[in-house]
Write an enzyme that holds these catalytic residues in place. Structure first.
Site, PDB file in Angstrom:
ATOM      1  N   THR A 174       0.807  -1.258   0.060  1.00  0.00           N
ATOM      2  CA  THR A 174       0.008   0.011  -0.086  1.00  0.00           C
ATOM      3  C   THR A 174       0.870   1.378   0.192  1.00  0.00           C
ATOM      4  O   THR A 174       2.031   1.272   0.544  1.00  0.00           O
ATOM      5  CB  THR A 174      -0.768  -0.044   1.250  1.00  0.00           C
ATOM      6  OG1 THR A 174      -1.588  -1.176   1.197  1.00  0.00           O
ATOM      7  CG2 THR A 174      -1.765   1.248   1.422  1.00  0.00           C
ATOM      8  N   GLY A 204     -10.008  -3.320   3.226  1.00  0.00           N
ATOM      9  CA  GLY A 204      -9.134  -3.227   4.261  1.00  0.00           C
ATOM     10  C   GLY A 204      -9.181  -2.016   5.109  1.00  0.00           C
ATOM     11  O   GLY A 204     -10.319  -1.420   5.012  1.00  0.00           O
ATOM     12  N   ASP A 205      -8.254  -1.566   5.844  1.00  0.00           N
ATOM     13  CA  ASP A 205      -8.189  -0.224   6.523  1.00  0.00           C
ATOM     14  C   ASP A 205      -7.968   0.795   5.546  1.00  0.00           C
ATOM     15  O   ASP A 205      -8.184   1.956   6.093  1.00  0.00           O
ATOM     16  CB  ASP A 205      -7.036  -0.344   7.788  1.00  0.00           C
ATOM     17  CG  ASP A 205      -5.895  -0.575   6.990  1.00  0.00           C
ATOM     18  OD1 ASP A 205      -5.729  -1.543   6.328  1.00  0.00           O
ATOM     19  OD2 ASP A 205      -4.689   0.246   7.184  1.00  0.00           O
TER      20      ASP A 205
HETATM   21  N1  ASP Z   1      -3.429  -2.169   4.560  1.00  0.00           N
HETATM   22  C1  ASP Z   1      -3.917  -2.869   3.266  1.00  0.00           C
HETATM   23  C2  ASP Z   1      -5.007  -3.723   3.331  1.00  0.00           C
HETATM   24  O1  ASP Z   1      -5.021  -4.394   4.386  1.00  0.00           O
HETATM   25  C3  ASP Z   1      -2.578  -3.651   2.698  1.00  0.00           C
HETATM   26  C4  ASP Z   1      -1.072  -2.744   2.708  1.00  0.00           C
HETATM   27  O2  ASP Z   1      -1.022  -2.130   3.733  1.00  0.00           O
HETATM   28  O3  ASP Z   1      -0.500  -3.402   1.831  1.00  0.00           O
HETATM   29  O4  ASP Z   1      -5.710  -3.697   2.411  1.00  0.00           O
END
Ligand code: ASP
Length: 306
Positions: A174, A204-205
């Site tokens: 991300t 996700g977050d």
């Molecule tokens: N936080 C992101 C998610 O869970 C993944 C990432 O940080 O690469 O979608």
């Protein structure tokens, strides 16, 4: 004074798993993104414009799991999530599960500035994008042989996977940015393709305000990367802001507490970039590495490993 900090994901990123060429490519991409944001801040531009430009730059390279480099879903598509927030007004915008959008962060900003809403998902978000004049990219634009191989691995194992290296090591790709402009305003933005082999429109977050992204001039601006399920449940970005607002912790103390104490006990691997309106910067992570960088006036740094 201005500051900007960026990330391109955290995880099991070790020198041993890297070739000199790849390392150079990552450092160059981080530097380009940092400078895209820095150029705006140097000229007196807003932190909002700076984080947008930095994240767009990271979305445009296939190296990171966002925009062009987004990982494949179970069905072989790309579903992207992004969010943005400004610390002066607490205005925020977010999109999730969008396809064919070149720069999801720009769409999240359009939601914030051009709609009455905060969070749009899927088809509806795409209809809004079309109305706003966004162009749609073809599947080929997002196709990447390495990402496709990752999906085949994940399909074989039957598991949803966080963006990983060739060795199967965990890596979260991300991207995100936080900045303070010379007017004293801070902002944050995050963008992701989520997890390889994700199904059921998993989110996700990253697009969730308070979890993956948050900005408030009175406390901090945060952009997270890591195992989204944990970051959602720990409400990571807002938790750091709350520790500053209600407990009077410094940016450094609040980040330490959440990333290297609370999240570790919880089992949530990852990291984040953070700035406050006083010019402090913090880039904590509890994984082996995090693609990251910051600039503060004349000072500039990019790094990968712990
Ligand atoms: N936080 C992101 C998610 O869970 C993944 C990432 O940080 O690469 O979608």
């Amino acid at each position: 004074m201005f500051t900007i900090a960026i990330h391109g994901g955290a995880g099991t990123i070790t020198k041993a798993s890297m070739t000199p060429e790849k390392e150079q490519a990552y450092l160059a991409a981080l530097t380009a993104a940092l400078r895209a944001g820095k150029e705006i801040l140097t000229k007196g531009g807003s932190s909002l414009d700076a984080v947008t430009a930095a994240v767009m730059s990271l979305e445009d390279t296939p190296l990171f799991n966002a925009g062009k480099g987004s990982v494949f879903t179970h069905e072989g598509h790309h579903e992207m999530d992004a969010s943005i927030m400004r610390g002066d007004t607490l205005d925020a915008g977010a999109v999730s599960g969008v396809k064919h959008i070149k720069n999801p962060v720009v769409l999240s900003r359009a939601v914030m500035e051009k709609s009455d809403h905060v969070f749009l998902y899927g088809k509806g978000a795409e209809v809004f994008a079309a109305q706003q004049g966004f162009s749609f990219e073809s599947d080929e634009y997002f196709y990447d042989a390495f990402r496709y191989a990752q999906l085949q691995d994940a399909l074989e194992s039957g598991k949803m996977q966080l963006d990983h290296t060739e060795n199967g090591n965990k890596k979260f790709g991300t991207v995100g940015a936080v900045a303070l402009d010379i007017h004293g305003n801070i902002a944050a933005a995050t963008s992701t393709g989520g997890m390889t082999n994700k199904r059921y429109n998993r989110i996700g977050d990253s697009p969730v305000i308070g979890a993956g992204t948050y900005a408030n001039n009175n406390t901090c601006a945060i952009s997270c990367t890591g195992h989204g399920e944990y970051f959602l449940r720990a409400v990571v970005a807002y938790d750091i802001s709350c520790l500053m607002e209600y407990k009077g912790l410094s940016l450094q103390e609040a980040c330490e507490k959440v990333v290297n104490d609370k999240l570790v006990k919880f089992g949530g691997e990852g990291g984040l970039v953070a700035v406050d309106a006083k010019g402090n910067i913090c880039l904590p992570f509890n994984s082996e590495g995090m693609y990251r960088g910051f600039a503060k006036d004349d000072e500039e740094m990019v790094a990968i490993y712990g």
